[in-house]
Design a protein around this motif. Structure first.
Motif, short mmCIF file in Angstrom:
data_model
loop_
_atom_site.label_atom_id
_atom_site.label_comp_id
_atom_site.label_asym_id
_atom_site.label_seq_id
_atom_site.Cartn_x
_atom_site.Cartn_y
_atom_site.Cartn_z
N MET A 13 -5.23 -2.82 4.64
CA MET A 13 -4.41 -3.48 3.62
C MET A 13 -3.10 -2.74 3.48
O MET A 13 -3.07 -1.51 3.53
N THR A 14 -2.03 -3.48 3.30
CA THR A 14 -0.72 -2.90 3.05
C THR A 14 -0.23 -3.33 1.68
O THR A 14 -0.24 -4.53 1.36
N LEU A 15 0.17 -2.37 0.87
CA LEU A 15 0.80 -2.66 -0.42
C LEU A 15 2.31 -2.66 -0.18
O LEU A 15 2.93 -1.61 -0.02
N ALA A 16 2.88 -3.87 -0.15
CA ALA A 16 4.29 -4.02 0.19
C ALA A 16 5.18 -3.73 -1.03
O ALA A 16 4.74 -3.84 -2.18
N THR B 62 -2.19 1.26 3.53
CA THR B 62 -0.80 1.62 3.75
C THR B 62 0.00 1.26 2.51
O THR B 62 -0.11 0.14 2.00
N VAL B 63 0.79 2.20 2.02
CA VAL B 63 1.57 1.99 0.80
C VAL B 63 3.04 2.14 1.16
O VAL B 63 3.47 3.18 1.68
N ILE C 51 -5.37 6.91 3.96
CA ILE C 51 -4.25 6.37 3.20
C ILE C 51 -2.98 6.78 3.93
O ILE C 51 -2.83 7.93 4.36
N VAL C 52 -2.08 5.83 4.13
CA VAL C 52 -0.77 6.12 4.72
C VAL C 52 0.26 5.78 3.64
O VAL C 52 0.68 4.64 3.49
N SER D 229 -1.83 10.27 5.46
CA SER D 229 -0.59 10.99 5.19
C SER D 229 -0.09 10.70 3.78
O SER D 229 -0.19 9.57 3.29
N LEU D 230 0.46 11.72 3.16
CA LEU D 230 1.14 11.61 1.87
C LEU D 230 2.53 12.20 2.04
O LEU D 230 2.67 13.35 2.47
N ASN D 231 3.56 11.46 1.68
CA ASN D 231 4.93 11.96 1.75
C ASN D 231 5.74 11.27 0.67
O ASN D 231 5.77 10.04 0.59
#
Length: 388
Positions: free
Chosen positions: A1-4, A28-29, A52-53, A122-124
């Motif tokens: 899932m991508t949170l756009a 993916t966020v 989580i990306v 990844s968290l950035n």
């Protein structure tokens, strides 16, 4: 899932990414997205085998916060749960790493395993605010929990602001993080236990300027039930600034670094400072941790402590004070006041920095101690709460 981008996303209860070691998934966020919880029971969990990306930018960080923050109502600690990453890296909480599954705090799920290089994504440029709900009595969620998280996980430019419990806590694992901001958190800012052996660089801790609840900049443990169990906690941390306040209560006060319960550690390029009335700024507690210090296995070098009330507390051996141990390490010193070493969050002290690049390729070489200098202000444009 991508949170756009272009929408806010609401958590409903305990939201899991994937099914533990069974069904992998990736969340993916996008940059600029806000995820919020409406109550303390709302929190986000990345299970073992999933990822989580969350890759924000300085101009468009990803924010995880409370509904009160989103709608402009008064904010506080503990208004929602927090972010939990569960990985498959070793932890001393497991006697058998191939059959490993201790439960994370907040009943988030099992963690741990044999893969030190496991990746949880990844968290950035991710900011977690107003979290830390007490799920059970005495069992609060951290802002970001890293439980058995492996070194394949990418972690940089993260912040936890105004959390009820710890800012970030590591339960074993080997995840490495760079550029970490921890502000106005109610308990410890950095906490580790159960064999954590990752690396951290550029870590800025600032206790609340209004002197509300705070505890330790670092609380480091090995395993409270078995102080010498392996793997022994042994993180390497460089370029950390801890700025305390004057909070004190019957069971907690604003302090600097407490190493205890058998932990080892490699610390360099620290600045620990605070106002008159702040608690002790360095203490090594428990016979195994003290023995590691006196043997030279536990190190703290190229660091300065400027805490007017109690800079260093206790002994590391009979007749050997922790202060004399600290001053006997390479390029350490005590300063009189916070103003002697810091201008706001920026280091002004001239203590020479250790070249951490020669220790490990993860680290950057610096010409300053502490987390931030005016010429290298990596917090600019995205971090919150630093002017409070």
């Amino acid at each position: 899932m991508t949170l756009a981008a272009g929408a806010d996303y609401v958590l409903s209860g305990r939201v899991r990414v994937g099914v533990d070691n069974t069904t992998s998934a990736t969340l993916t966020v996008a940059p600029g997205v806000t995820i919020y919880g409406k109550s303390g029971a709302d929190f986000l969990v990345v299970t073992r085998g999933s990822k989580i990306v969350a890759e924000g930018t300085a101009a468009n960080p990803i924010t995880m916060t409370s509904v009160q923050d989103v709608i402009g109502s008064p904010t506080a600690e503990g208004q929602w749960g927090g972010l939990v990453l569960l990985g498959k890296a070793p932890t001393s909480a497991c006697p058998d790493l191939n059959n490993c599954g201790p439960l994370s705090e907040g009943d988030a799920g099992p963690y741990g395993g044999p893969d030190a290089a496991d990746s949880s994504g990844s968290l950035n440029y991710v900011i977690v605010k107003h979290a830390g709900y007490e799920v059970l009595p005495g069992n609060e969620l951290n802002g970001i929990t890293f439980a058995g998280v492996g070194s394949g996980t990418k972690c940089s430019n993260i912040q936890v602001h105004q959390n009820l419990d710890d800012g970030i806590e590591f339960f074993g694992g080997s995840v490495n993080c760079k550029n970490v901001v921890l502000t106005s958190n109610g308990d410890d800012s950095v906490d580790w236990t159960d064999g954590y052996n990752g690396k951290l660089q550029f870590v800025l801790v600032k206790h609340a300027a209004d002197n509300t609840k705070a505890n330790r900049g670092i609380e480091g443990d090995n395993n409270s039930d078995n102080l010498t169990i392996t793997p022994v906690s042994n993180p390497t941390i460089a370029n950390m600034t801890i700025i305390g306040n004057t909070f004190t209560s019957a069971d907690a006060d604003s302090e600097g670094v407490l190493l205890r319960a058998g932990t080892n550690a490699q610390l360099a390029n620290f600045v620990i400072a605070g106002p008159t009335g702040m608690g002790e700024c360095l203490e090594i507690e428990s016979a195994p941790s003290q023995a590691l210090a006196t043997s030279g296995a536990l190190t703290m070098t190229n660091s300065v402590i400027a805490c007017p009330t109690q800079a260093v507390k206790g002994n590391v051996a009979t007749g050997v004070t922790t202060e004399s141990w600290f001053l006997g390490q390479t390029a350490n010193k005590l300063a009189a006041t916070q103003a002697d070493v810091l201008k706001g969050i920026f280091t002004i002290d001239a203590t020479p920095a250790k070249d951490m690049k020669t220790v490990d390729a993860f680290f950057d070489a610096t010409n300053f101690v502490g987390a931030v200098s005016e010429s290298n202000n990596w917090t600019a444009g995205w971090a919150v709460g630093l002017n409070d």
